[in-house]
Write an enzyme that holds these catalytic residues in place. Sequence first.
Site, short mmCIF file in Angstrom:
data_model
loop_
_atom_site.label_atom_id
_atom_site.label_comp_id
_atom_site.label_asym_id
_atom_site.label_seq_id
_atom_site.Cartn_x
_atom_site.Cartn_y
_atom_site.Cartn_z
N GLY A 101 -24.22 30.64 68.19
CA GLY A 101 -24.42 31.46 66.99
C GLY A 101 -25.63 31.05 66.17
O GLY A 101 -26.29 30.05 66.46
N GLY A 103 -27.10 29.19 63.83
CA GLY A 103 -26.74 27.98 63.09
C GLY A 103 -27.70 27.69 61.96
O GLY A 103 -27.39 26.97 61.01
N ARG A 104 -28.91 28.21 62.09
CA ARG A 104 -29.87 28.00 60.99
C ARG A 104 -30.71 29.25 60.78
O ARG A 104 -31.85 29.19 60.36
CB ARG A 104 -30.77 26.81 61.29
N LYS A 123 -35.35 31.81 59.31
CA LYS A 123 -34.98 30.66 60.14
C LYS A 123 -35.16 29.40 59.31
O LYS A 123 -36.25 29.12 58.82
CB LYS A 123 -35.88 30.62 61.39
N ASP A 135 -27.64 20.89 60.11
CA ASP A 135 -27.75 21.21 58.68
C ASP A 135 -28.23 22.62 58.36
O ASP A 135 -28.31 23.00 57.19
CB ASP A 135 -28.69 20.19 58.02
N ARG A 200 -29.07 38.61 71.81
CA ARG A 200 -29.36 37.76 72.98
C ARG A 200 -28.33 38.00 74.05
O ARG A 200 -27.24 38.52 73.78
CB ARG A 200 -29.29 36.28 72.55
N ASP A 270 -28.77 31.86 75.39
CA ASP A 270 -28.76 32.21 73.96
C ASP A 270 -30.18 32.39 73.43
O ASP A 270 -30.35 32.80 72.28
CB ASP A 270 -28.02 31.13 73.14
N ASN A 271 -31.17 32.09 74.26
CA ASN A 271 -32.56 32.30 73.86
C ASN A 271 -33.20 33.43 74.65
O ASN A 271 -34.43 33.53 74.72
CB ASN A 271 -33.37 31.02 74.03
N ASP A 280 -37.24 32.51 69.86
CA ASP A 280 -36.92 31.10 69.62
C ASP A 280 -37.98 30.16 70.17
O ASP A 280 -37.84 29.55 71.22
CB ASP A 280 -35.53 30.74 70.18
P1 AMP Z 1 -32.14 26.45 69.67
O1 AMP Z 1 -32.29 25.31 70.59
O2 AMP Z 1 -33.02 26.41 68.46
O3 AMP Z 1 -32.20 27.78 70.35
O4 AMP Z 1 -30.65 26.32 69.07
C1 AMP Z 1 -29.50 26.29 69.83
C2 AMP Z 1 -28.32 26.43 68.91
O5 AMP Z 1 -28.30 25.35 67.96
C3 AMP Z 1 -28.29 27.70 68.08
O6 AMP Z 1 -26.96 28.07 67.89
C4 AMP Z 1 -28.93 27.25 66.78
O7 AMP Z 1 -28.61 28.07 65.70
C5 AMP Z 1 -28.34 25.85 66.64
N1 AMP Z 1 -29.18 25.00 65.82
C6 AMP Z 1 -30.40 24.48 66.14
N2 AMP Z 1 -30.89 23.76 65.14
C7 AMP Z 1 -29.99 23.80 64.13
C8 AMP Z 1 -29.91 23.25 62.81
N3 AMP Z 1 -30.88 22.50 62.31
N4 AMP Z 1 -28.80 23.51 62.10
C9 AMP Z 1 -27.80 24.26 62.59
N5 AMP Z 1 -27.81 24.80 63.81
C10 AMP Z 1 -28.88 24.58 64.58
MG MG Z 2 -31.93 29.51 70.02
#
Ligand code: AMP
Ligand code: MG
Length: 519
Positions: A101, A103-104, A123, A135, A200, A270-271, A280
């Site tokens: 989901g 997350g940020r 973002k 966070d 996605r 997810d990307n 992403d």
């Molecule tokens: P990513 O590697 O950026 O595609 O992220 C993979 C997953 O981790 C996704 O669900 C993001 O929303 C979550 N995520 C990455 N960085 C953070 C963060 N700093 N805080 C919360 N969720 C994160």
């Molecule tokens: Mg991602």
Amino acid sequence: MIKLNIKDTFTQELPADANLENTRRQVEEAVFSYANPKKTKAPKVLHVSTEMSETLGISIEETKSDFFKNIVTGNEIYPNTKPFAMCYAGHQFGNWAGQLGDGRVINLFEIEHQNKNWKVQLKGAGETPYSRTADGLAVLRSSIREYLCAEAMFYLGVPTTRSLSLSLTGDKVLRDVLYNGNPAYEKGAIVSRISPSFLRFGNFEIFAARNDIKNLKILTDYTIKHHFPHLGKPSKDNYIRFFKEVTTSTLEMIIHWQRVGFVHGVMNTDNMSILGLTIDYGPYGWLEGFDFGWTPNTTDRQNKRYRYDNQPNIGLWNLYQLANALYPLIEDAKPLEEILEQYKIDFHQKSFAMMKAKLGLFQDDKNDLELVQQLEDDLQLIETDMTIFFRNLSNFSNTKTAFRLIENAFYDVAHISDAVKMRWISWLENYENRLKKEVISSEERKKRMDAVNPKYVLRNYMAQLAIDEADKGNYQLIDELFQLLKKPYQEQPENEKWFAKRPEWARNKVGCSMLSCSS
Ligand code: AMP
Ligand code: MG
């Protein structure tokens, strides 16, 4: 106040999470959860993509307003809109990871302008129910990388999500860049991103994994209605056609990546955008030396799953996961398998055509495949800069003078062995002979080659220089690179310094060739 033509479809038509608390949890039977961005201490807009803002119907004047600043940093919510985070799952590095989901990321609203609908999201805007153990924030370095690269890709003609703005939050964010137990505070930042859709593969996977076919169908029907309207009413045949279109656009995107030397670095499902857009921008990188086995992502150093030459295969692997997710709506594996088989055939055909275009070969010759394969081998004999090699090759006139041209692409010019030189001379002779079969003039060939072989890309060290400067409070380089990368195929004599091999200091520097997911 800026007048925007808000047209929310996502939150209007898709099921929302009934729980309105911003607590971390598993969210079921919902496509998204309402969540508001976190207020920031001292927001400051560092850069705006004015082309993008105008595409949304926001004037340059308006982007300078406090209102714009407050919206793109999450400090103010646009009237009558309700921010939210999307629920999706994914396969990460080949393994099922369950619910992930946004997350940020926090989605703000949809803008309709000139008959196009755009989703706007932030973002790095704080926690959501999907933040898991992190966070919800983003740091300046990775935000600069995403902001610049998305726009650079757009101007390269690579399908991508876009950037609208890059801002500082004024808050500090703790990060352990190398995952070695040395966390440090960094400047917090927010990128506002734009896309017709941020859906996605993982948005579909999550419902299939939970056997929630009702919501799988609702989401798929929404996607077809808004993004594939030419397919018509929902039906098994149309779900198959939908899948076919996703495979085609995914492959096209990846062929573009191969053409410009872009390595995404984290091709988890997810990307993977359902529209075949690059999404992403994390530990991505650009090939400097042409190397099929290269990946910028240190997290993937062992297996190199997402290395340059594996991207098309991973695209296919990810499409298998999407096929599995859509299967309950189709209940017939054969047409899906046929589409996936076709991807393999199309991949070979399209990547060959792409390589031929890079070489300025438009006629057919039985030895072309061998010529291309020989080149790919030769490019890896010694470290050879991909961008410089292909760009210089359009000036080819004959083998005698050509070696000088391509020599500029070699990293260690002083130590080229006779054997390597012989191999190159031999390839150049074959190329020279082959060019005789072309019917277009050499001027026309150069024009066409220069239109597919960029002169300027966001080399890894260039982004890092902009980051280092920004850390010191100097933001001019962000704009300089932004302007440069708007015309990647054009000669820009005043910017010749960016048409250069990676400097030696950047070879093994963190942020230049080595990146982690810690952003
Ligand atoms: P990513 O590697 O950026 O595609 O992220 C993979 C997953 O981790 C996704 O669900 C993001 O929303 C979550 N995520 C990455 N960085 C953070 C963060 N700093 N805080 C919360 N969720 C994160
Ligand atoms: Mg991602």
